[in-house]
Design an enzyme around this catalytic site. Structure first.
Site, PDB file in Angstrom:
ATOM      1  N   TYR A 148      -6.976 -25.699   7.585  1.00 25.06           N
ATOM      2  CA  TYR A 148      -8.366 -24.971   7.757  1.00 25.06           C
ATOM      3  C   TYR A 148      -7.889 -23.828   8.063  1.00 25.06           C
ATOM      4  O   TYR A 148      -6.713 -24.174   8.959  1.00 25.06           O
ATOM      5  CB  TYR A 148      -9.424 -25.246   8.309  1.00 25.06           C
ATOM      6  CG  TYR A 148     -10.826 -23.923   8.594  1.00 25.06           C
ATOM      7  CD1 TYR A 148     -10.978 -23.580   7.477  1.00 25.06           C
ATOM      8  CD2 TYR A 148     -10.350 -23.436   9.367  1.00 25.06           C
ATOM      9  CE1 TYR A 148     -11.962 -22.242   7.637  1.00 25.06           C
ATOM     10  CE2 TYR A 148     -11.626 -21.756   9.458  1.00 25.06           C
ATOM     11  CZ  TYR A 148     -11.950 -21.775   8.431  1.00 25.06           C
ATOM     12  OH  TYR A 148     -13.257 -20.641   8.729  1.00 25.06           O
ATOM     13  N   ASP A 241       0.330 -22.546  10.865  1.00 22.70           N
ATOM     14  CA  ASP A 241      -0.569 -21.678  11.746  1.00 22.70           C
ATOM     15  C   ASP A 241      -1.378 -22.698  13.892  1.00 22.70           C
ATOM     16  O   ASP A 241      -1.567 -24.088  13.030  1.00 22.70           O
ATOM     17  CB  ASP A 241      -1.828 -22.177  10.799  1.00 22.70           C
ATOM     18  CG  ASP A 241      -3.343 -21.695  11.414  1.00 22.70           C
ATOM     19  OD1 ASP A 241      -3.974 -21.109  12.406  1.00 22.70           O
ATOM     20  OD2 ASP A 241      -4.482 -21.739  10.073  1.00 22.70           O
ATOM     21  N   LYS A 269      -7.823 -18.071  18.888  1.00 19.10           N
ATOM     22  CA  LYS A 269      -7.906 -18.601  20.204  1.00 19.10           C
ATOM     23  C   LYS A 269      -7.509 -18.472  21.281  1.00 19.10           C
ATOM     24  O   LYS A 269      -8.134 -17.227  22.302  1.00 19.10           O
ATOM     25  CB  LYS A 269      -8.127 -20.400  19.877  1.00 19.10           C
ATOM     26  CG  LYS A 269      -9.231 -20.460  18.523  1.00 19.10           C
ATOM     27  CD  LYS A 269      -9.213 -21.987  18.604  1.00 19.10           C
ATOM     28  CE  LYS A 269      -9.628 -21.909  16.690  1.00 19.10           C
ATOM     29  NZ  LYS A 269     -11.632 -21.996  16.498  1.00 19.10           N
TER      30      LYS A 269
HETATM   31  N1  PLP Z   1      -6.751 -21.207  11.562  1.00 21.78           N
HETATM   32  C1  PLP Z   1      -7.539 -22.546  12.117  1.00 21.78           C
HETATM   33  C2  PLP Z   1      -6.083 -23.980  12.520  1.00 21.78           C
HETATM   34  C3  PLP Z   1      -8.660 -22.761  12.724  1.00 21.78           C
HETATM   35  O1  PLP Z   1      -9.083 -23.398  13.471  1.00 21.78           O
HETATM   36  C4  PLP Z   1      -9.468 -21.797  12.719  1.00 21.78           C
HETATM   37  C5  PLP Z   1     -10.689 -21.505  13.001  1.00 21.78           C
HETATM   38  O2  PLP Z   1     -11.312 -23.199  13.474  1.00 21.78           O
HETATM   39  C6  PLP Z   1      -8.524 -20.231  11.882  1.00 21.78           C
HETATM   40  C7  PLP Z   1      -7.350 -20.706  11.574  1.00 21.78           C
HETATM   41  C8  PLP Z   1      -9.329 -19.158  11.791  1.00 21.78           C
HETATM   42  O3  PLP Z   1      -9.829 -18.457  12.798  1.00 21.78           O
HETATM   43  P1  PLP Z   1     -11.714 -17.300  13.136  1.00 21.78           P
HETATM   44  O4  PLP Z   1     -12.073 -18.282  13.006  1.00 21.78           O
HETATM   45  O5  PLP Z   1     -10.696 -16.827  14.295  1.00 21.78           O
HETATM   46  O6  PLP Z   1     -10.925 -17.182  11.911  1.00 21.78           O
END
Ligand code: PLP
Length: 429
Positions: A148, A241, A269
């Site tokens: 994700y 990511d 985060k």
């Molecule tokens: N990338 C990863 C690995 C994530 O776990 C998340 C959200 O949980 C995101 C991107 C997206 O971040 P946001 O919820 O701040 O848009």
């Protein structure tokens, strides 16, 4: 220990919420549908504990899904936010804090020479992909099934089976044209990766270096290096990511622990310290393509917001070597205790962990990809979570999410958690 918590106020708020908020929540996983119960409305929190509107107190292992590495309402972070707020909440003009946090990030992550801040991880990964496409002049992306990266249209694409497949939208409203340029392969499948690189001229491969959105499924040996090598051979960019892993698993994230350097890093985060902030970054040469230094457009009214920067910078500065050692020890104690409790109750689980993250999979062997994660006993996980909540422990309410132990979790919290876990395993065993 009590197993009958009241939830009258949460239930009432949920009924009202259902009238005005889709599903009663502002982000789906909060609804707790995956564990077959209604959401719990939170009143307040401190350290490792949250208190719901009915006065029930829980040891919290969600910690807002990762930002709260120092626990809830940390006094130093609150003080920094109050101090910043008193000087104004947003200016739409640059501030010293933005320079300082960029310098702090670059100091921790050598591959990140320059950063651009955004307000969410979704925006940051979307923008990193735009930059990768601009820099390579190519459009096709490779992502992993079960990974994700936020709700970016082009990345909300369904998993294929064993082979590389063209992305099929995973949500109505995502046009096929948006996912047509996304190739999806199973995590930890080196042959599928090699085939995808051979069959497509890729702009980039994007990976969570320790995927934590199918539960925590670490890479097999040399898998991340394979991604690096394939990207180098073909002129594609490697994007990590690290929204979850960044500043959590090590000062410089998973790339530091694994010794594999991406071209671009997506952060979120922890970097916002519990306020809305995220970022993407990489080499000066790449990042100077971003406007106004370069021609790749990307912007945000609240990007680099002074309150979020104050929270993020304070959070990062408190993360010294001792903090990482403590978080690692907490995670290991918790993981070992959960394994032992399950074994004593005769419940077949497999616990994966890296410092600051763990998942209790209801399966005899740890999943190696999304397909195997899907085969876990989700009903047993759900029943176990409900039993934990009834005993004052708040786990991530989905088999596909990781636990987020924090620096505020004490040995007393761990004891309470493991007692509750043992009883809860006894209930589902
Ligand atoms: N990338 C990863 C690995 C994530 O776990 C998340 C959200 O949980 C995101 C991107 C997206 O971040 P946001 O919820 O701040 O848009």
């Amino acid at each position: 220990m009590s197993v009958s918590l009241t939830d009258a106020k949460s239930a009432e708020l949920y009924q009202r919420a259902l009238q005005r908020l889709p599903g009663g929540v502002n982000s789906p996983v909060r609804a707790m549908r995956a564990i077959g119960r209604d959401p719990i409305f939170i009143d307040r929190a401190e350290g490792a504990e949250i208190v719901d509107v009915d006065g029930n107190r829980y040891v919290d292992y969600v910690c807002s899904w990762g930002p709260l590495i120092h626990g809830h309402a940390h006094p130093e972070i609150l003080a920094a936010v109050f101090e910043a707020a008193q000087r104004g909440t947003t200016f739409g003009a640059p501030t010293a804090g933005e320079v300082e946090i960029a310098e702090e990030i670059a100091r921790r992550i050598p591959s990140v020479e320059m950063v651009r801040m955004t307000s969410s991880g979704t925006e940051a990964s979307m923008s990193a992909l735009r930059l990768a496409r601009a820099a390579t002049g190519r459009t096709t992306l490779l992502k992993f099934a079960g990974a994700y990266h936020g709700h970016v249209d082009g990345l909300l694409a369904q998993a294929g089976s064993g082979l590389a497949t063209q992305g099929i939208p995973a949500s109505p409203g995502v046009p096929e044209s948006a996912t047509h340029e996304t190739v999806i392969v199973p995590w930890n499948d080196g042959e599928a990766v090699a085939r995808a690189f051979a069959e497509h001229e890729l702009a980039a491969v994007i990976a969570e270096p320790y995927p934590a959105n199918m539960g925590l499924v670490p890479p097999v040996e040399n898998f991340l290096q394979l991604l690096r090598n394939k990207a180098d051979e073909t002129g594609a960019l490697l994007i990590f990511d690290e929204v979850i892993t960044g500043f959590r698993v090590a000062p410089g994230g998973a790339q530091e622990r694994e010794g594999v350097t991406p071209d671009l890093t997506v952060m979120g985060k922890v970097v916002g310290g519990g306020l809305p902030a995220a970022a993407y970054g990489g080499s000066r040469a790449l990042m100077e393509r971003v406007a106004p230094a370069g021609d790749v457009y990307q912007a945000g009214t609240l990007s680099g917001n002074p309150l979020a920067v104050a929270a993020g910078l304070t959070t990062l500065r408190m993360l010294d070597e001792a903090a990482y050692m403590r978080l690692r020890a907490t995670t290991e104690t918790l993981a070992a205790g959960l394994r032992d409790a399950a074994a004593a109750a005769g419940v077949p689980v497999s616990v994966t962990s890296v410092p600051g993250l763990l998942t209790v999979f209801f399966a005899e062997t740890a999943p190696r990809d999304y397909a195997t994660a899907q085969r876990c006993d989700h009903d047993a996980y759900a029943a176990w979570c409900r039993a934990l909540l009834a005993r004052g422990v708040y786990p991530p309410p989905s088999q596909y999410e990781a636990w987020f132990p924090s620096l505020a979790h004490t040995s007393e919290h761990l004891d309470r958690t493991l007692d509750a876990a043992a009883a809860a395993f006894g209930e589902v065993g």
